[in-house]
Each structure stands twice: as structure tokens, then as C-alpha cells.
Motif scaffolding. Sequence first.
Motif, PDB file in Angstrom:
ATOM      1  N   VAL A  42       0.830  -1.212   0.000  1.00 47.17           N
ATOM      2  CA  VAL A  42       0.000   0.000   0.000  1.00 47.17           C
ATOM      3  C   VAL A  42       0.866   1.264   0.000  1.00 47.17           C
ATOM      4  O   VAL A  42       1.719   1.446   0.860  1.00 47.17           O
ATOM      5  N   ASP A  43       0.645   2.100  -1.019  1.00 46.42           N
ATOM      6  CA  ASP A  43       1.215   3.447  -1.025  1.00 46.42           C
ATOM      7  C   ASP A  43       0.132   4.397  -1.549  1.00 46.42           C
ATOM      8  O   ASP A  43      -1.017   3.987  -1.735  1.00 46.42           O
ATOM      9  N   ASN A  44       0.486   5.644  -1.793  1.00 46.66           N
ATOM     10  CA  ASN A  44      -0.533   6.636  -2.179  1.00 46.66           C
ATOM     11  C   ASN A  44      -1.221   6.320  -3.508  1.00 46.66           C
ATOM     12  O   ASN A  44      -2.305   6.832  -3.789  1.00 46.66           O
ATOM     13  N   ASN A  45      -0.580   5.490  -4.333  1.00 46.84           N
ATOM     14  CA  ASN A  45      -1.173   5.161  -5.635  1.00 46.84           C
ATOM     15  C   ASN A  45      -1.912   3.834  -5.628  1.00 46.84           C
ATOM     16  O   ASN A  45      -2.262   3.307  -6.677  1.00 46.84           O
ATOM     17  N   THR A  46      -2.099   3.245  -4.449  1.00 46.09           N
ATOM     18  CA  THR A  46      -2.782   1.948  -4.365  1.00 46.09           C
ATOM     19  C   THR A  46      -4.216   2.163  -3.889  1.00 46.09           C
ATOM     20  O   THR A  46      -4.443   2.610  -2.762  1.00 46.09           O
ATOM     21  N   HIS A  47      -5.167   1.852  -4.775  1.00 42.79           N
ATOM     22  CA  HIS A  47      -6.586   2.049  -4.425  1.00 42.79           C
ATOM     23  C   HIS A  47      -7.361   0.734  -4.488  1.00 42.79           C
ATOM     24  O   HIS A  47      -8.313   0.543  -3.759  1.00 42.79           O
ATOM     25  N   LEU A  48      -6.945  -0.154  -5.412  1.00 44.84           N
ATOM     26  CA  LEU A  48      -7.658  -1.422  -5.584  1.00 44.84           C
ATOM     27  C   LEU A  48      -6.645  -2.566  -5.660  1.00 44.84           C
ATOM     28  O   LEU A  48      -5.767  -2.573  -6.531  1.00 44.84           O
ATOM     29  N   VAL A  49      -6.802  -3.520  -4.730  1.00 45.13           N
ATOM     30  CA  VAL A  49      -5.862  -4.649  -4.666  1.00 45.13           C
ATOM     31  C   VAL A  49      -6.633  -5.950  -4.868  1.00 45.13           C
ATOM     32  O   VAL A  49      -7.703  -6.145  -4.285  1.00 45.13           O
ATOM     33  N   LEU A  50      -6.093  -6.844  -5.691  1.00 40.91           N
ATOM     34  CA  LEU A  50      -6.632  -8.199  -5.788  1.00 40.91           C
ATOM     35  C   LEU A  50      -5.870  -9.055  -4.778  1.00 40.91           C
ATOM     36  O   LEU A  50      -4.642  -9.172  -4.870  1.00 40.91           O
ATOM     37  N   ASP A  51      -6.587  -9.606  -3.807  1.00 38.36           N
ATOM     38  CA  ASP A  51      -5.974 -10.559  -2.882  1.00 38.36           C
ATOM     39  C   ASP A  51      -6.303 -11.953  -3.401  1.00 38.36           C
ATOM     40  O   ASP A  51      -7.417 -12.433  -3.233  1.00 38.36           O
ATOM     41  N   LEU A  52      -5.326 -12.554  -4.033  1.00 37.37           N
ATOM     42  CA  LEU A  52      -5.539 -13.847  -4.694  1.00 37.37           C
ATOM     43  C   LEU A  52      -5.373 -14.982  -3.693  1.00 37.37           C
ATOM     44  O   LEU A  52      -4.455 -14.957  -2.873  1.00 37.37           O
ATOM     45  N   ALA A  53      -6.253 -15.979  -3.785  1.00 39.80           N
ATOM     46  CA  ALA A  53      -6.302 -17.074  -2.805  1.00 39.80           C
ATOM     47  C   ALA A  53      -6.566 -16.465  -1.437  1.00 39.80           C
ATOM     48  O   ALA A  53      -5.876 -16.735  -0.457  1.00 39.80           O
ATOM     49  N   ARG A 117     -10.281  -7.805 -16.563  1.00 36.42           N
ATOM     50  CA  ARG A 117      -9.569  -7.368 -17.774  1.00 36.42           C
ATOM     51  C   ARG A 117      -8.106  -7.017 -17.430  1.00 36.42           C
ATOM     52  O   ARG A 117      -7.762  -6.878 -16.254  1.00 36.42           O
ATOM     53  N   ASP A 118      -7.300  -6.876 -18.470  1.00 37.28           N
ATOM     54  CA  ASP A 118      -5.871  -6.573 -18.283  1.00 37.28           C
ATOM     55  C   ASP A 118      -5.706  -5.271 -17.491  1.00 37.28           C
ATOM     56  O   ASP A 118      -6.508  -4.336 -17.636  1.00 37.28           O
ATOM     57  N   SER A 119      -4.659  -5.197 -16.691  1.00 36.68           N
ATOM     58  CA  SER A 119      -4.252  -3.976 -15.964  1.00 36.68           C
ATOM     59  C   SER A 119      -5.363  -3.401 -15.092  1.00 36.68           C
ATOM     60  O   SER A 119      -5.478  -2.190 -14.944  1.00 36.68           O
ATOM     61  N   PHE A 120      -6.213  -4.254 -14.518  1.00 33.51           N
ATOM     62  CA  PHE A 120      -7.400  -3.792 -13.795  1.00 33.51           C
ATOM     63  C   PHE A 120      -7.073  -3.297 -12.389  1.00 33.51           C
ATOM     64  O   PHE A 120      -7.720  -2.396 -11.873  1.00 33.51           O
ATOM     65  N   VAL A 121      -6.083  -3.911 -11.733  1.00 34.09           N
ATOM     66  CA  VAL A 121      -5.827  -3.566 -10.325  1.00 34.09           C
ATOM     67  C   VAL A 121      -4.459  -2.889 -10.156  1.00 34.09           C
ATOM     68  O   VAL A 121      -3.566  -3.023 -10.988  1.00 34.09           O
ATOM     69  N   ARG A 152       2.261  -3.440  -8.296  1.00 30.37           N
ATOM     70  CA  ARG A 152       3.109  -4.404  -7.590  1.00 30.37           C
ATOM     71  C   ARG A 152       2.449  -5.757  -7.340  1.00 30.37           C
ATOM     72  O   ARG A 152       1.244  -5.840  -7.171  1.00 30.37           O
ATOM     73  N   VAL A 153       3.270  -6.781  -7.305  1.00 31.62           N
ATOM     74  CA  VAL A 153       2.825  -8.083  -6.785  1.00 31.62           C
ATOM     75  C   VAL A 153       3.565  -8.298  -5.470  1.00 31.62           C
ATOM     76  O   VAL A 153       4.760  -8.002  -5.369  1.00 31.62           O
ATOM     77  N   VAL A 154       2.837  -8.746  -4.452  1.00 27.63           N
ATOM     78  CA  VAL A 154       3.468  -9.027  -3.160  1.00 27.63           C
ATOM     79  C   VAL A 154       2.976 -10.402  -2.697  1.00 27.63           C
ATOM     80  O   VAL A 154       1.785 -10.616  -2.517  1.00 27.63           O
ATOM     81  N   ILE A 155       3.924 -11.308  -2.578  1.00 27.86           N
ATOM     82  CA  ILE A 155       3.576 -12.708  -2.297  1.00 27.86           C
ATOM     83  C   ILE A 155       4.245 -13.172  -1.006  1.00 27.86           C
ATOM     84  O   ILE A 155       5.454 -12.957  -0.816  1.00 27.86           O
ATOM     85  N   LEU A 156       3.443 -13.773  -0.138  1.00 26.77           N
ATOM     86  CA  LEU A 156       3.984 -14.401   1.080  1.00 26.77           C
ATOM     87  C   LEU A 156       3.954 -15.897   0.859  1.00 26.77           C
ATOM     88  O   LEU A 156       2.925 -16.421   0.431  1.00 26.77           O
ATOM     89  N   GLU A 157       5.036 -16.565   1.142  1.00 26.80           N
ATOM     90  CA  GLU A 157       4.992 -18.018   0.990  1.00 26.80           C
ATOM     91  C   GLU A 157       5.978 -18.683   1.957  1.00 26.80           C
ATOM     92  O   GLU A 157       6.985 -18.081   2.338  1.00 26.80           O
ATOM     93  N   PHE A 158       5.628 -19.910   2.348  1.00 26.50           N
ATOM     94  CA  PHE A 158       6.526 -20.663   3.224  1.00 26.50           C
ATOM     95  C   PHE A 158       7.782 -21.078   2.480  1.00 26.50           C
ATOM     96  O   PHE A 158       7.795 -21.190   1.252  1.00 26.50           O
ATOM     97  N   SER A 159       8.834 -21.346   3.263  1.00 24.24           N
ATOM     98  CA  SER A 159      10.080 -21.820   2.679  1.00 24.24           C
ATOM     99  C   SER A 159      10.748 -22.738   3.706  1.00 24.24           C
ATOM    100  O   SER A 159      10.340 -22.764   4.869  1.00 24.24           O
ATOM    101  N   LEU A 160      11.759 -23.466   3.274  1.00 20.55           N
ATOM    102  CA  LEU A 160      12.498 -24.281   4.238  1.00 20.55           C
ATOM    103  C   LEU A 160      13.787 -23.559   4.575  1.00 20.55           C
ATOM    104  O   LEU A 160      14.585 -23.281   3.683  1.00 20.55           O
ATOM    105  N   PRO A 161      14.010 -23.224   5.851  1.00 16.51           N
ATOM    106  CA  PRO A 161      15.235 -22.495   6.210  1.00 16.51           C
ATOM    107  C   PRO A 161      16.482 -23.331   5.919  1.00 16.51           C
ATOM    108  O   PRO A 161      16.435 -24.559   5.989  1.00 16.51           O
ATOM    109  N   GLU A 162      17.561 -22.646   5.559  1.00 20.88           N
ATOM    110  CA  GLU A 162      18.812 -23.357   5.253  1.00 20.88           C
ATOM    111  C   GLU A 162      19.646 -23.576   6.521  1.00 20.88           C
ATOM    112  O   GLU A 162      20.573 -24.358   6.527  1.00 20.88           O
ATOM    113  N   SER A 163      19.323 -22.850   7.595  1.00 21.82           N
ATOM    114  CA  SER A 163      20.160 -22.865   8.804  1.00 21.82           C
ATOM    115  C   SER A 163      19.913 -24.123   9.647  1.00 21.82           C
ATOM    116  O   SER A 163      19.193 -25.036   9.236  1.00 21.82           O
ATOM    117  N   SER A 164      20.478 -24.096  10.874  1.00 21.40           N
ATOM    118  CA  SER A 164      20.369 -25.270  11.764  1.00 21.40           C
ATOM    119  C   SER A 164      18.937 -25.523  12.230  1.00 21.40           C
ATOM    120  O   SER A 164      18.643 -26.599  12.757  1.00 21.40           O
TER     121      SER A 164
END
Length: 235
Positions: A42-53, A117-121, A152-164
Motif C-alpha cells: 500500500v502506497d498513495n497510488n494503491t486504491h484497488l488490490v486483488l488478494d488472490l487465494a 480485464r488486463d491492468s485492472f488492479v 506491484r505483486v506481493v507474495i507471502l509463501e513458506f520456505s524451508l530455512p537453510e540454517s540449523s
Amino acid sequence: MNETDEIKLMFDKIAHRYDFLNHFLSFGQDIIWRKEMADQVVDNNTHLVLDLASGTGDSAIALLKRGVNVIGLDISFEMLKTGANKIKKKYSRQSQLFNKKISFFPVTGSGYQIPMRDSFVDAVTSAFGIRNMHDTEDALREIYRVIRPEGRVVILEFSLPESSIRKPYLFYLKKIIPAMASMLSVKSAYEYLGKSIEEFYKPSEFVRLLDRCGFKNIKAFSLSFGCVYLYVGVK
Ligand SMILES: C[S@@+](CC[C@H](N)C(=O)[O-])C[C@H]1O[C@@H](n2cnc3c(N)ncnc32)[C@H](O)[C@@H]1O
């Protein structure tokens, strides 16, 4: 039944338990992760967001709190219904959404064929959703299509840590979580969770995929010791 139908059925079945298990099994961290996601989008130019899934709507709530309109798209009607009811209840008392002149639009549909349609959000978010779309490249190209240029696209996803912590984390994921889930009769869905996290792209691979799908200025932020990644890209 195809793979997407099976995933839809699985989420329809666990919808009533999803929020409790989500907060409980992540030790409440999921709330912080979604806030971080909303901060990135979210910034000043964000008015409509598609929250996918969009599921049970927690990411949509984090976005609505920042004053943007949200379209919540999900293949599972039950997940979306739980989310829409939650949002209605949360904001009904003082018609808060109405006062702020913002809206939440729940839509059932597939991420592979976004009914837009294209470029909608202005932006697309997806929290823990893209891992369930096994034709990930197709899904990302569809996301790219509906974002306006410079959006922008902003994606949260699980991952497997490389550490101990990788080993104890895998034990938690593959043994403890399914055992807890079995007490609530949703074991198979939480076995799928562990398997799908193991099979998902490594952060560096996912960044390359975003790049291949046309996104630029791609960033990947590690959260909770690399158990979760936040990816940001610009169209
Ligand atoms: C782990 S839940 C995440 C829900 C929510 N974003 C959250 O953060 O709690 C994954 C969601 O992805 C949805 N999903 C899976 N495949 C999908 C597809 N092809 N198109 C749209 N939604 C999908 C499921 O129905 C489910 O609600």
C-alpha cells in the motif's frame, strides 16, 4: 477430479478450522507476516488490490485497515464465505468500511483464469496461496496480466530455512502439525501442507521465476528465520 478440484475440496473441508489452526500453529506469527505484506503493497497510488487465494480474509483485513479496496478471489467458496462473514462482522458495528468509502468484494474463481480485464488492479497480493497453484508460472503470468503498469505483486509463501533450524522445523512441519491437526480431523490437509512446502521453489528459484514472468525490481525478504519469504515485484 483434477488437482485444482481436489485442492478446492480440501480447503472447503477445513474452512471452519482454518483460522484457529493458522494462528495456533504459527504461534501468532501469521498476523505479523500479513501486516508486513500489506506494508509492502500500500502506497498513495494503491486504491484497488486483488488478494488472490484470499481464503478466510486475514490478508484482506490487513489491506482494508490501510484504506484500500480489496477484491478477494478464491476457488474455495467455504473459505471465502468464512472470510466475508468475518469482515462483515468486524466492520458492521459502525459501518466502518462505508464511512471510509472502501469495499471488500469476495469472488469465487481460479487464479489461473482471473475474471478481470488486463491492468485492472493496482496490485496483487497472495498469502500462502501460490504454493497451491502447481502451474506456478501460468498463475504468475495471469497475475502479471491484471496488474497495471508500475503496479506491484506481493507474495507471502513458506520456505524451508537453510540454517540449523531446518531439521527441527521439518520435524514440526511433518510430525507435530499433522498430529495436532488429526485431533481436529483435518490431518490430511496438514500433511499436504508439509509436502507442498518441501516441494515448493527455493527463494532464489522463485525470484528467477518472477523475473521470467516479466516482473522487475524483485526483492525477497526472509521472515521468521527463513520459514517464510515475502516477495515483491513491479510490473
Ligand atoms: C493456505 S490458504 C491461504 C488463505 C489466505 N490467503 C491466508 O493467508 O490465510 C490457500 C488458499 O488458496 C486457495 N486456492 C488454491 N488454489 C487456488 C486457485 N487455483 N485459485 C484460487 N485460489 C486457490 C485455497 O482455496 C485457499 O483458500
